[in-house]
Design an enzyme around this catalytic site. Structure first.
Site, PDB file in Angstrom:
ATOM      1  N   ARG A   1       0.842  -1.194   0.000  1.00  0.00           N
ATOM      2  CA  ARG A   1       0.000   0.000   0.000  1.00  0.00           C
ATOM      3  C   ARG A   1       0.877   1.245   0.000  1.00  0.00           C
ATOM      4  NH1 ARG A   1      -4.853   0.800  -1.533  1.00  0.00           N
ATOM      5  NH2 ARG A   1      -5.728  -0.848  -0.210  1.00  0.00           N
TER       6      ARG A   1
ATOM      7  N   ARG B   1       1.012  -7.101  -9.434  1.00  0.00           N
ATOM      8  CA  ARG B   1       1.477  -6.369  -8.245  1.00  0.00           C
ATOM      9  C   ARG B   1       1.574  -7.252  -7.016  1.00  0.00           C
ATOM     10  NH1 ARG B   1      -3.391  -2.637  -5.724  1.00  0.00           N
ATOM     11  NH2 ARG B   1      -5.065  -4.180  -5.889  1.00  0.00           N
TER      12      ARG B   1
ATOM     13  N   HIS C   1       0.538   3.251 -10.650  1.00  0.00           N
ATOM     14  CA  HIS C   1      -0.436   3.765  -9.684  1.00  0.00           C
ATOM     15  C   HIS C   1       0.273   4.488  -8.537  1.00  0.00           C
ATOM     16  CE1 HIS C   1      -3.636   3.632  -6.693  1.00  0.00           C
ATOM     17  NE2 HIS C   1      -4.437   2.923  -7.423  1.00  0.00           N
TER      18      HIS C   1
ATOM     19  N   ASP D   1     -11.997  10.027  -7.015  1.00  0.00           N
ATOM     20  CA  ASP D   1     -11.581   8.851  -7.786  1.00  0.00           C
ATOM     21  C   ASP D   1     -12.008   9.100  -9.227  1.00  0.00           C
ATOM     22  OD1 ASP D   1     -11.950   5.244  -7.194  1.00  0.00           O
ATOM     23  OD2 ASP D   1     -10.763   6.407  -8.636  1.00  0.00           O
TER      24      ASP D   1
ATOM     25  N   GLU E   1      -1.911   8.841 -11.363  1.00  0.00           N
ATOM     26  CA  GLU E   1      -1.539   7.568 -11.968  1.00  0.00           C
ATOM     27  C   GLU E   1      -1.437   7.692 -13.488  1.00  0.00           C
ATOM     28  OE1 GLU E   1      -4.724   6.170  -8.665  1.00  0.00           O
ATOM     29  OE2 GLU E   1      -4.460   4.797 -10.366  1.00  0.00           O
TER      30      GLU E   1
HETATM   31  O1  TA6 Z   1      -6.702   4.221  -8.704  1.00  0.00           O
HETATM   32  C1  TA6 Z   1      -7.785   4.447  -7.914  1.00  0.00           C
HETATM   33  C2  TA6 Z   1      -8.404   3.113  -7.508  1.00  0.00           C
HETATM   34  O2  TA6 Z   1      -8.788   2.402  -8.633  1.00  0.00           O
HETATM   35  C3  TA6 Z   1      -9.547   3.357  -6.532  1.00  0.00           C
HETATM   36  O3  TA6 Z   1     -10.785   3.005  -7.083  1.00  0.00           O
HETATM   37  C4  TA6 Z   1      -9.168   2.559  -5.293  1.00  0.00           C
HETATM   38  O4  TA6 Z   1      -9.759   1.357  -5.238  1.00  0.00           O
HETATM   39  C5  TA6 Z   1      -7.651   2.469  -5.440  1.00  0.00           C
HETATM   40  O5  TA6 Z   1      -7.432   2.317  -6.796  1.00  0.00           O
HETATM   41  C6  TA6 Z   1      -6.946   1.446  -4.602  1.00  0.00           C
HETATM   42  O6  TA6 Z   1      -7.179   0.175  -5.041  1.00  0.00           O
HETATM   43  P1  TA6 Z   1      -6.607  -1.072  -4.191  1.00  0.00           P
HETATM   44  O7  TA6 Z   1      -7.037  -2.280  -4.953  1.00  0.00           O
HETATM   45  O8  TA6 Z   1      -5.100  -0.909  -4.160  1.00  0.00           O
HETATM   46  O9  TA6 Z   1      -7.191  -0.967  -2.817  1.00  0.00           O
END
Ligand code: TA6
Length: 301
Positions: A75, A101, A170, A214, A273
Protein backbone atom coordinates in the site's frame (compact mmCIF):
# COMPACT_ATOMS: atom_id res chain seq x y z
CA UNK A 1 10.37 -18.50 -2.13
CA UNK A 2 9.97 -14.66 -2.26
CA UNK A 3 12.34 -13.93 0.69
CA UNK A 4 15.52 -15.87 -0.14
CA UNK A 5 18.23 -13.88 -1.98
CA UNK A 6 19.11 -16.27 -4.81
CA UNK A 7 22.85 -16.48 -5.45
CA UNK A 8 22.39 -15.73 -9.16
CA UNK A 9 20.82 -12.37 -8.27
CA UNK A 10 23.99 -11.34 -6.48
CA UNK A 11 25.71 -10.95 -9.82
CA UNK A 12 23.50 -7.92 -10.54
CA UNK A 13 24.62 -6.03 -7.43
CA UNK A 14 26.85 -2.93 -7.62
CA UNK A 15 28.65 -2.89 -4.26
CA UNK A 16 27.79 0.15 -2.17
CA UNK A 17 25.39 1.44 -4.82
CA UNK A 18 22.78 -1.20 -5.62
CA UNK A 19 22.35 -4.05 -3.16
CA UNK A 20 19.76 -6.80 -2.87
CA UNK A 21 18.64 -6.99 0.73
CA UNK A 22 15.78 -8.35 2.76
CA UNK A 23 13.10 -5.75 3.25
CA UNK A 24 9.82 -5.69 5.14
CA UNK A 25 8.15 -9.06 5.56
CA UNK A 26 11.44 -10.62 4.49
CA UNK A 27 10.72 -9.71 0.87
CA UNK A 28 13.74 -8.98 -1.35
CA UNK A 29 14.38 -5.44 -2.48
CA UNK A 30 17.06 -3.56 -4.37
CA UNK A 31 18.34 -0.69 -2.29
CA UNK A 32 19.89 2.21 -4.22
CA UNK A 33 22.37 4.55 -2.53
CA UNK A 34 24.32 7.13 -4.56
CA UNK A 35 25.35 10.74 -3.84
CA UNK A 36 22.46 11.79 -6.14
CA UNK A 37 19.67 9.57 -4.90
CA UNK A 38 18.38 6.99 -2.42
CA UNK A 39 15.66 4.57 -3.48
CA UNK A 40 14.10 1.13 -3.15
CA UNK A 41 12.29 -1.32 -5.40
CA UNK A 42 10.89 -4.69 -4.29
CA UNK A 43 10.91 -7.76 -6.53
CA UNK A 44 7.40 -8.27 -5.20
CA UNK A 45 5.38 -6.49 -7.86
CA UNK A 46 8.51 -4.70 -9.19
CA UNK A 47 7.23 -2.16 -6.71
CA UNK A 48 9.10 1.11 -6.10
CA UNK A 49 8.61 2.05 -2.44
CA UNK A 50 11.06 4.92 -1.99
CA UNK A 51 12.62 7.71 -4.02
CA UNK A 52 14.57 10.49 -2.40
CA UNK A 53 16.66 12.73 -4.66
CA UNK A 54 19.62 14.35 -2.86
CA UNK A 55 18.54 17.38 -0.83
CA UNK A 56 14.87 16.36 -0.90
CA UNK A 57 12.51 14.62 1.51
CA UNK A 58 10.92 11.31 0.51
CA UNK A 59 8.66 11.86 -2.52
CA UNK A 60 6.58 8.68 -2.34
CA UNK A 61 3.97 7.84 0.29
CA UNK A 62 4.13 4.38 1.88
CA UNK A 63 1.50 3.35 4.44
CA UNK A 64 2.76 2.47 7.92
CA UNK A 65 0.21 -0.38 7.81
CA UNK A 66 1.16 -1.81 4.43
CA UNK A 67 1.41 -5.57 4.08
CA UNK A 68 4.58 -7.10 2.65
CA UNK A 69 3.58 -10.63 1.76
CA UNK A 70 3.13 -12.90 -1.23
CA UNK A 71 -0.34 -12.46 -2.75
CA UNK A 72 -0.91 -9.02 -1.20
CA UNK A 73 -0.30 -5.61 -2.74
CA UNK A 74 1.99 -3.12 -1.05
CA UNK A 75 0.00 0.00 0.00
CA UNK A 76 1.87 2.99 -1.29
CA UNK A 77 4.88 3.61 -3.54
CA UNK A 78 4.16 2.71 -7.17
CA UNK A 79 2.00 -0.40 -7.65
CA UNK A 80 2.02 -1.77 -11.22
CA UNK A 81 -1.52 -2.51 -12.40
CA UNK A 82 -1.75 -4.98 -15.32
CA UNK A 83 -3.46 -6.38 -17.42
CA UNK A 84 -6.66 -4.75 -16.12
CA UNK A 85 -7.36 -1.64 -14.06
CA UNK A 86 -9.75 -1.76 -11.10
CA UNK A 87 -12.18 -4.67 -11.23
CA UNK A 88 -11.99 -7.18 -14.09
CA UNK A 89 -15.03 -6.43 -16.23
CA UNK A 90 -16.01 -10.05 -16.87
CA UNK A 91 -14.87 -11.66 -13.60
CA UNK A 92 -15.76 -10.19 -10.17
CA UNK A 93 -13.55 -12.86 -8.52
CA UNK A 94 -10.43 -11.60 -10.24
CA UNK A 95 -7.95 -9.57 -8.17
CA UNK A 96 -8.34 -5.77 -8.37
CA UNK A 97 -5.81 -4.06 -10.63
CA UNK A 98 -4.61 -7.36 -12.12
CA UNK A 99 -2.12 -9.94 -10.87
CA UNK A 100 1.40 -8.60 -11.37
CA UNK A 101 1.48 -6.37 -8.25
CA UNK A 102 1.04 -9.37 -5.93
CA UNK A 103 3.71 -11.70 -7.32
CA UNK A 104 7.50 -11.93 -7.40
CA UNK A 105 9.20 -10.59 -10.53
CA UNK A 106 12.67 -11.53 -11.75
CA UNK A 107 15.68 -9.27 -11.89
CA UNK A 108 16.85 -8.59 -15.45
CA UNK A 109 19.64 -6.07 -14.89
CA UNK A 110 21.02 -3.27 -12.73
CA UNK A 111 23.14 -0.58 -14.36
CA UNK A 112 24.62 2.72 -13.35
CA UNK A 113 23.35 5.63 -15.49
CA UNK A 114 25.23 8.89 -14.87
CA UNK A 115 24.58 9.69 -11.18
CA UNK A 116 21.60 7.33 -11.15
CA UNK A 117 20.87 3.63 -11.32
CA UNK A 118 18.54 1.71 -13.68
CA UNK A 119 16.91 -1.45 -12.34
CA UNK A 120 15.03 -3.74 -14.75
CA UNK A 121 12.68 -6.50 -13.63
CA UNK A 122 10.33 -8.70 -15.65
CA UNK A 123 7.47 -11.13 -15.30
CA UNK A 124 5.85 -13.43 -17.83
CA UNK A 125 2.71 -15.44 -18.43
CA UNK A 126 2.56 -18.75 -16.58
CA UNK A 127 -0.03 -21.24 -15.25
CA UNK A 128 -0.93 -18.79 -12.49
CA UNK A 129 -1.57 -15.86 -14.82
CA UNK A 130 -3.49 -17.97 -17.32
CA UNK A 131 -6.00 -18.80 -14.60
CA UNK A 132 -7.17 -15.20 -14.96
CA UNK A 133 -6.01 -14.17 -18.41
CA UNK A 134 -5.19 -16.51 -21.33
CA UNK A 135 -2.66 -14.25 -23.10
CA UNK A 136 1.07 -14.93 -23.49
CA UNK A 137 3.05 -11.91 -22.45
CA UNK A 138 6.29 -10.55 -21.09
CA UNK A 139 6.22 -7.39 -18.95
CA UNK A 140 9.34 -5.40 -18.07
CA UNK A 141 9.51 -2.56 -15.55
CA UNK A 142 12.62 -0.42 -16.09
CA UNK A 143 13.15 2.13 -13.32
CA UNK A 144 15.88 4.77 -13.25
CA UNK A 145 16.54 6.32 -9.85
CA UNK A 146 18.26 9.69 -10.15
CA UNK A 147 17.48 13.34 -9.59
CA UNK A 148 14.40 12.37 -11.62
CA UNK A 149 12.49 9.10 -11.37
CA UNK A 150 11.83 7.36 -14.68
CA UNK A 151 9.44 4.40 -14.80
CA UNK A 152 8.94 2.51 -18.05
CA UNK A 153 6.53 -0.38 -18.46
CA UNK A 154 7.12 -2.45 -21.60
CA UNK A 155 4.50 -5.06 -22.49
CA UNK A 156 5.15 -7.61 -25.25
CA UNK A 157 2.59 -9.99 -26.75
CA UNK A 158 4.63 -13.20 -26.90
CA UNK A 159 1.67 -15.22 -28.16
CA UNK A 160 0.10 -15.89 -31.53
CA UNK A 161 -3.22 -14.08 -30.97
CA UNK A 162 -4.03 -10.37 -30.38
CA UNK A 163 -4.41 -9.15 -26.79
CA UNK A 164 -5.98 -6.11 -25.11
CA UNK A 165 -4.47 -4.73 -21.91
CA UNK A 166 -4.99 -1.98 -19.39
CA UNK A 167 -2.06 -0.68 -17.39
CA UNK A 168 -1.22 1.82 -14.66
CA UNK A 169 1.76 3.14 -12.73
CA UNK A 170 -0.44 3.77 -9.68
CA UNK A 171 1.89 6.22 -7.90
CA UNK A 172 1.20 7.42 -4.33
CA UNK A 173 2.85 10.84 -3.74
CA UNK A 174 3.53 12.16 -0.29
CA UNK A 175 2.04 15.60 0.47
CA UNK A 176 2.13 17.79 3.58
CA UNK A 177 -1.65 18.20 3.71
CA UNK A 178 -3.79 16.92 0.83
CA UNK A 179 -6.45 19.59 1.46
CA UNK A 180 -3.84 22.28 0.74
CA UNK A 181 -2.36 20.49 -2.29
CA UNK A 182 -3.57 21.12 -5.85
CA UNK A 183 -3.34 19.07 -9.06
CA UNK A 184 -2.78 21.07 -12.23
CA UNK A 185 -2.72 20.16 -15.90
CA UNK A 186 -6.17 18.57 -16.33
CA UNK A 187 -8.27 21.69 -16.86
CA UNK A 188 -10.94 21.09 -19.54
CA UNK A 189 -10.24 17.33 -19.63
CA UNK A 190 -13.16 14.88 -19.59
CA UNK A 191 -13.28 12.37 -16.76
CA UNK A 192 -15.51 9.66 -15.37
CA UNK A 193 -16.25 10.11 -11.68
CA UNK A 194 -16.06 6.74 -9.89
CA UNK A 195 -17.55 8.31 -6.75
CA UNK A 196 -20.65 9.32 -8.76
CA UNK A 197 -21.62 6.19 -10.74
CA UNK A 198 -18.93 6.90 -13.34
CA UNK A 199 -20.82 9.99 -14.49
CA UNK A 200 -18.98 11.84 -17.28
CA UNK A 201 -17.77 15.34 -16.30
CA UNK A 202 -15.29 18.02 -17.43
CA UNK A 203 -12.51 19.29 -15.14
CA UNK A 204 -12.74 22.99 -14.39
CA UNK A 205 -9.41 24.45 -13.29
CA UNK A 206 -7.07 22.86 -10.74
CA UNK A 207 -8.16 19.84 -8.69
CA UNK A 208 -8.67 20.45 -4.98
CA UNK A 209 -9.29 17.43 -2.73
CA UNK A 210 -12.37 18.16 -0.60
CA UNK A 211 -13.93 14.65 -0.47
CA UNK A 212 -13.25 11.09 -1.70
CA UNK A 213 -11.85 11.61 -5.18
CA UNK A 214 -11.58 8.85 -7.79
CA UNK A 215 -11.46 10.18 -11.34
CA UNK A 216 -10.38 8.67 -14.63
CA UNK A 217 -9.24 11.46 -17.00
CA UNK A 218 -9.19 10.34 -20.60
CA UNK A 219 -7.34 11.62 -23.67
CA UNK A 220 -4.60 13.58 -21.94
CA UNK A 221 -0.87 13.34 -22.34
CA UNK A 222 0.22 15.49 -19.39
CA UNK A 223 2.29 16.91 -17.80
CA UNK A 224 0.46 16.89 -14.48
CA UNK A 225 1.70 18.88 -11.50
CA UNK A 226 1.02 18.48 -7.79
CA UNK A 227 1.64 21.69 -5.86
CA UNK A 228 2.32 21.36 -2.13
CA UNK A 229 2.34 24.58 -0.13
CA UNK A 230 3.12 22.68 3.10
CA UNK A 231 6.26 20.84 1.95
CA UNK A 232 7.04 23.79 -0.39
CA UNK A 233 7.49 21.59 -3.43
CA UNK A 234 5.83 20.68 -6.65
CA UNK A 235 5.93 17.22 -8.21
CA UNK A 236 5.78 17.18 -12.00
CA UNK A 237 4.69 14.00 -13.80
CA UNK A 238 5.45 13.74 -17.52
CA UNK A 239 4.03 10.86 -19.54
CA UNK A 240 4.78 8.96 -22.75
CA UNK A 241 2.31 6.62 -24.50
CA UNK A 242 -0.24 7.16 -21.76
CA UNK A 243 -3.62 8.69 -22.59
CA UNK A 244 -5.33 8.14 -19.22
CA UNK A 245 -4.60 9.82 -15.88
CA UNK A 246 -6.25 8.75 -12.64
CA UNK A 247 -6.43 11.01 -9.58
CA UNK A 248 -7.34 9.35 -6.28
CA UNK A 249 -7.66 10.11 -2.60
CA UNK A 250 -9.76 7.81 -0.37
CA UNK A 251 -10.66 10.57 2.16
CA UNK A 252 -12.04 9.58 5.60
CA UNK A 253 -14.54 6.74 5.14
CA UNK A 254 -12.79 4.80 2.36
CA UNK A 255 -9.53 5.06 4.32
CA UNK A 256 -11.25 3.38 7.28
CA UNK A 257 -12.31 0.48 5.01
CA UNK A 258 -8.66 -0.47 4.31
CA UNK A 259 -6.91 -2.79 6.77
CA UNK A 260 -3.52 -1.80 5.35
CA UNK A 261 -3.90 1.97 5.76
CA UNK A 262 -3.79 4.04 8.98
CA UNK A 263 -6.90 6.09 9.58
CA UNK A 264 -5.45 9.58 9.01
CA UNK A 265 -2.96 8.70 6.31
CA UNK A 266 -5.39 9.96 3.60
CA UNK A 267 -4.18 13.47 4.55
CA UNK A 268 -0.59 12.66 3.58
CA UNK A 269 -1.01 11.19 0.09
CA UNK A 270 -2.46 11.67 -3.35
CA UNK A 271 -2.35 9.26 -6.25
CA UNK A 272 -1.64 10.61 -9.72
CA UNK A 273 -1.54 7.57 -11.97
CA UNK A 274 -0.10 7.20 -15.48
CA UNK A 275 -2.38 4.76 -17.27
CA UNK A 276 -4.14 3.39 -20.33
CA UNK A 277 -7.59 2.18 -19.39
CA UNK A 278 -11.14 1.55 -20.62
CA UNK A 279 -11.68 2.88 -24.16
CA UNK A 280 -7.99 3.71 -24.27
CA UNK A 281 -6.79 0.21 -23.41
CA UNK A 282 -3.89 -1.04 -25.54
CA UNK A 283 -4.29 -3.61 -28.33
CA UNK A 284 -1.20 -5.64 -29.20
CA UNK A 285 -0.85 -8.02 -32.12
CA UNK A 286 1.44 -11.09 -31.86
CA UNK A 287 5.05 -10.00 -31.31
CA UNK A 288 4.12 -6.37 -30.76
CA UNK A 289 5.37 -4.27 -27.81
CA UNK A 290 3.95 -1.21 -26.05
CA UNK A 291 6.03 1.06 -23.80
CA UNK A 292 4.41 3.46 -21.34
CA UNK A 293 6.58 5.87 -19.40
CA UNK A 294 6.32 8.24 -16.44
CA UNK A 295 9.04 10.76 -15.68
CA UNK A 296 8.81 12.40 -12.26
CA UNK A 297 10.63 15.56 -11.13
CA UNK A 298 10.54 17.55 -7.90
CA UNK A 299 11.07 21.31 -7.69
CA UNK A 300 10.64 24.04 -5.13
CA UNK A 301 7.28 25.70 -4.67
O1 TA6 B 1 -6.70 4.22 -8.70
C1 TA6 B 1 -7.79 4.45 -7.91
C2 TA6 B 1 -8.40 3.11 -7.51
O2 TA6 B 1 -8.79 2.40 -8.63
C3 TA6 B 1 -9.55 3.36 -6.53
O3 TA6 B 1 -10.79 3.01 -7.08
C4 TA6 B 1 -9.17 2.56 -5.29
O4 TA6 B 1 -9.76 1.36 -5.24
C5 TA6 B 1 -7.65 2.47 -5.44
O5 TA6 B 1 -7.43 2.32 -6.80
C6 TA6 B 1 -6.95 1.45 -4.60
O6 TA6 B 1 -7.18 0.18 -5.04
P1 TA6 B 1 -6.61 -1.07 -4.19
O7 TA6 B 1 -7.04 -2.28 -4.95
O8 TA6 B 1 -5.10 -0.91 -4.16
O9 TA6 B 1 -7.19 -0.97 -2.82
Amino acid sequence: MEGAIAKPDRRFEIPGIAEIVKGSGGLRKVRITTPEVVGEIYLHGAHVTSWKPAGREEVLFLSSQSRFEDGRAIRGGVPVCFPWFGGKADDPQAPAHGFVRTKAWQLESIAQAGGGVTVSMFTESDEGTKKWWPAEFRLTHRVTFGSELSLELAATNTGTTPLRLEEALHAYYRVGDVEKARVRGLDGVHYSDKTDSNREKVQDGDIAIVAETDRVYQNNSGPIEITDSVLHRRIVVKKENSRTTVVWNPWVQKALSFSDFAKDEWKEMICVEVCNTADLAVNLGPGQEHRMKALVEVADF
